[in-house]
Write a protein that holds these residues in place. Sequence first.
Motif, mmCIF file in Angstrom:
data_model
loop_
_atom_site.group_PDB
_atom_site.id
_atom_site.type_symbol
_atom_site.label_atom_id
_atom_site.label_comp_id
_atom_site.label_asym_id
_atom_site.label_seq_id
_atom_site.Cartn_x
_atom_site.Cartn_y
_atom_site.Cartn_z
ATOM 1 N N ASP A 550 0.990 -1.282 0.319
ATOM 2 C CA ASP A 550 -0.044 0.237 -0.061
ATOM 3 C C ASP A 550 0.844 1.859 0.128
ATOM 4 O OD1 ASP A 550 -1.265 -1.979 1.634
ATOM 5 O OD2 ASP A 550 -2.982 -0.841 1.176
ATOM 6 N N TYR A 551 1.610 1.472 0.321
ATOM 7 C CA TYR A 551 3.124 2.108 0.660
ATOM 8 C C TYR A 551 3.630 2.593 -0.345
ATOM 9 C CZ TYR A 551 6.212 -1.218 1.249
ATOM 10 O OH TYR A 551 7.168 -2.328 1.199
ATOM 11 N N ARG A 552 3.803 1.831 -1.527
ATOM 12 C CA ARG A 552 3.956 2.052 -2.676
ATOM 13 C C ARG A 552 2.719 2.872 -4.015
ATOM 14 N NH1 ARG A 552 7.272 -3.029 -4.134
ATOM 15 N NH2 ARG A 552 9.168 -3.558 -2.800
ATOM 16 N N ARG A 553 4.266 4.169 -4.632
ATOM 17 C CA ARG A 553 3.263 5.066 -4.952
ATOM 18 C C ARG A 553 2.640 4.026 -6.643
ATOM 19 N NH1 ARG A 553 5.929 10.300 -8.244
ATOM 20 N NH2 ARG A 553 6.593 8.062 -9.086
ATOM 21 N N THR A 554 3.357 3.229 -7.166
ATOM 22 C CA THR A 554 3.321 2.250 -8.170
ATOM 23 C C THR A 554 4.299 1.148 -7.762
ATOM 24 O OG1 THR A 554 5.807 3.001 -8.739
ATOM 25 C CG2 THR A 554 4.345 4.195 -10.090
ATOM 26 N N GLN A 555 2.772 -0.269 -8.410
ATOM 27 C CA GLN A 555 3.925 -1.250 -7.604
ATOM 28 C C GLN A 555 4.841 -1.422 -8.778
ATOM 29 O OE1 GLN A 555 2.432 -3.062 -4.630
ATOM 30 N NE2 GLN A 555 1.704 -1.093 -4.981
ATOM 31 N N ARG A 556 5.680 -2.700 -8.179
ATOM 32 C CA ARG A 556 6.463 -3.298 -9.173
ATOM 33 C C ARG A 556 7.011 -5.074 -8.227
ATOM 34 N NH1 ARG A 556 11.265 -3.003 -6.218
ATOM 35 N NH2 ARG A 556 11.412 -1.764 -4.279
ATOM 36 N N ALA A 557 7.634 -5.246 -9.022
ATOM 37 C CA ALA A 557 8.456 -7.074 -8.331
ATOM 38 C C ALA A 557 9.029 -6.961 -7.629
ATOM 39 C CB ALA A 557 8.140 -8.043 -10.039
ATOM 40 N N HIS A 582 -2.993 -5.204 -7.252
ATOM 41 C CA HIS A 582 -1.938 -4.948 -8.602
ATOM 42 C C HIS A 582 -2.410 -4.298 -9.909
ATOM 43 C CE1 HIS A 582 2.047 -4.716 -9.113
ATOM 44 N NE2 HIS A 582 1.838 -5.013 -10.676
ATOM 45 N N GLY A 583 -3.649 -4.648 -10.439
ATOM 46 C CA GLY A 583 -4.229 -3.546 -11.231
ATOM 47 C C GLY A 583 -3.788 -3.914 -13.010
ATOM 48 N N GLY A 584 -2.780 -5.200 -12.495
ATOM 49 C CA GLY A 584 -2.170 -5.740 -14.018
ATOM 50 C C GLY A 584 -1.296 -6.650 -13.843
ATOM 51 N N PRO A 585 -0.235 -6.605 -14.839
ATOM 52 C CA PRO A 585 0.451 -7.563 -14.869
ATOM 53 C C PRO A 585 1.782 -7.893 -14.039
ATOM 54 C CG PRO A 585 1.302 -6.129 -16.668
ATOM 55 C CD PRO A 585 -0.453 -6.094 -16.338
ATOM 56 N N LEU A 586 2.146 -8.193 -13.210
ATOM 57 C CA LEU A 586 3.679 -8.405 -12.483
ATOM 58 C C LEU A 586 4.943 -7.738 -13.196
ATOM 59 C CD1 LEU A 586 3.799 -8.273 -9.166
ATOM 60 C CD2 LEU A 586 5.081 -10.925 -9.840
ATOM 61 N N THR A 587 4.927 -8.290 -14.343
ATOM 62 C CA THR A 587 6.133 -8.250 -15.132
ATOM 63 C C THR A 587 6.258 -8.187 -16.281
ATOM 64 O OG1 THR A 587 8.560 -8.849 -15.636
ATOM 65 C CG2 THR A 587 6.707 -10.210 -15.330
ATOM 66 N N THR A 588 6.681 -7.027 -17.245
ATOM 67 C CA THR A 588 6.350 -7.122 -18.241
ATOM 68 C C THR A 588 7.812 -7.380 -19.207
ATOM 69 O OG1 THR A 588 7.810 -5.001 -18.297
ATOM 70 C CG2 THR A 588 5.151 -4.663 -18.037
ATOM 71 N N ALA A 589 8.402 -8.195 -18.563
ATOM 72 C CA ALA A 589 8.992 -8.820 -19.380
ATOM 73 C C ALA A 589 8.440 -10.311 -20.412
ATOM 74 C CB ALA A 589 10.223 -9.541 -17.754
ATOM 75 N N ARG A 590 9.539 -10.194 -20.953
ATOM 76 C CA ARG A 590 9.330 -11.115 -22.656
ATOM 77 C C ARG A 590 10.077 -12.304 -22.056
ATOM 78 N NH1 ARG A 590 5.287 -9.525 -25.990
ATOM 79 N NH2 ARG A 590 6.324 -10.813 -27.340
#
Length: 768
Positions: A550-557, A582-590
């Motif tokens: 909750d304390y992070r402005r943007t969620q990230r792995a 989270h509202g989206g994928p955890l990672t954009t890594a391909r």
Amino acid sequence: MPRFSVIVPAYKVQAYLPACLDSVLSQSCPDLELIVVDDGSPDACGDIADEFAGRDARVRPVHLPRNEGPGPARNAGIRRATGDYLVFLDGDDTLTPHALRAVAGRLEETGDPDVLVYGHARTHVTGETVRDPAAALLAERGPAPFALAGRPELLELLTVAWNKAVRREFAERRGLSFPPGLYEDTPWTYPVLMAAESIATLDRVCVHHRRRRRGGVPDTPGERHLDVFTQYDRVFAYVESDPELERWRPVLFRRMADHLVAVFTRPGRLPRSLRAEFARRARAHCRRYRVPGVPVPPGVRLRHALLRLGLRRTWETLRLASALLRRTRKLLAKARGTVRTAALRLHYAVQRRLPVRADRALFATEGDRGYGGDPGALEEAFRTLAPHVRTAWAAAPAHHHTVPPGTRRLAPGTAAYWTALARSRYLVHESGLDAGLVKRRGQVVVRTQPGTPLRYAGLDLRERPAAARGTGAARLLTTVDTWDHLVCADRHSTLTWERVCPGGYTTLELGRPRADVFQRATAADVARLRETLGIPEDTVALLYAPTYRDYRRTQRAGLDLERLVTLLGPRFMVLARAHPRHGGPLTTARHDRIVDVSGHPRVESLCLASDALVTDFSSLMCDYAVLDRPIVLHADEPEAFEAALGCCLDPRAFPPGPVAYDEDELIGLFTGGQWRGPRSALLRAAFRERFCPHDDGRAAERVVRRVVLGETDLPPVVPLAARRPAPPSPALSPGAAEAEGRPSPAVARAPLAAVPRPTGPRTVTESL
């Protein structure tokens, strides 16, 4: 010679420049030089550049005697660059973590093309980060690299310098540079793409572009916005210099017309005194560069015609009429919403005066999500043990496909939903029912919890108001007073919930119903689930499921998953699951060994399909322990987590397996084998004894027998030592399982002693 020359022009961005430079210097690809060009900035930008240069030898500050604009400032950086590739970044933007390493990897894969185009996301002043809507154009389509003729849609991307890496030797050979004035990116972007012999794309967010509230040059009104005409003169002059480029003229004309329309209609750019002149010059440019006979898309045909004919007053009249129409539609929609809400309230009040139906039950999970969790397991038990009760599931229409046949599907907020809420005898939910619920005499409310409480909840959140998200104590206690039964999995959960949610309900410490499937599943069920997720045989699938911060402005792995699978080797793969909030994928890594499973409807399926769990402070670890498979705790930012959200149980003090405090330590646990060693088995055994004492596969049955059938003599709990082991991990050989202190897969398939249990109409795999 460094791989990258990162060029940052700086003018009046002293508040953002340190974060920008830190984002570059902290990249996991250190082979770079950072050229910071102080464009005669009147604030502290020059001092900040010098300060960073004193701390890191890779920083090369350049001080211009006067402000010349971002174009000449970037040219000054190019003249001093020595890297293979030029990377541009505005002084108020940032690179995402590991962006340059991803760029370097893609350049190597595609044979060092002239240009690599990558993705970005816009960061608004509220902290919201939104990815570029045109990101789909960056997806791989065929072989790479390619020429622009193979992917002409790249001309539809933003004409900016900071979304691409350009080979320095190519730019120097072609004489490419930035012009002075505003919109300087336009005469750079189009010639770069048209002149490049080889282009590649990277579908990854590499830049966070900041949208400033005030002070940004593009949104400052003035005569500088007339520079857009000069910049397009330069673009078409470049086209005219090479006859082979004439084929791009129709596309460039359409892009120019769209750009001129955007400048003309964007509020705050053109003062009223300049609007007539802008319209006149726009008409002249459209007539000068238009290619007759080239069709214009219907959606922009009217705008282009008005621009070409110079009908400024007609344009403004239509724009005002369109704005009035939009406002009228909003008012009508708001009025319809108000009338509908009043009608539904009246409908609910009428339904509450009708008799409660003893043969109805309504189920819902948190956030109106799909079928699953404890309510889903209880709904299945209702249909098996109490078939006379008709069940309904409340979920958003997008999740209705997850609801099994035979269960009525309801959308929250509809008349049918309010009818079920008013007249169903049994209401089973996980904080998923409407706040307007009025509990009636004769209704039975069964409350489940989303997980074993590790962070603060209920009244404890008074000490953490930010984490409470607006839920006050009075509202909480009013809700608690509607509960008749609270389902708990273990003694810790019982003691915590009764303290933080005090009320007159009855606690049913009977286990976690959602974990029943772990005991019912077979090795064949696990094999089918792994096949649907694309997990190859003899592959160790790690389920990475961090909790929401909750304390992070943007969620990230918290982990670099690409680095993780690379260092662990080809036998490992990662199933990356983001928290539902989270509202989206955890990672954009391909990566072929990283599968984002955030959208998968059933976390129980992911647990069964995986061989081990990697998590931080997620209560999923308590569910996963039922499987008796390895769990590795990644204690990422424990102090920040505890300070922001509080901990009613610190898993580091009673871990379910080995604990790693950083990424390198976690990788060492896997490469060294400690993740599934004897100590891991001992820690997990103690953890299971504390948090899984009732999870023998019959928790949902006990709840239904107690609440619906009124039985008090419930089936006894099978002790841990006597339970049928959960289905084995397919990637672990019998020898490896025995070395860890677990039964071999052959033993794990042995049937449980004759213990009566319900048999539903569906197989385990179908229910998952």
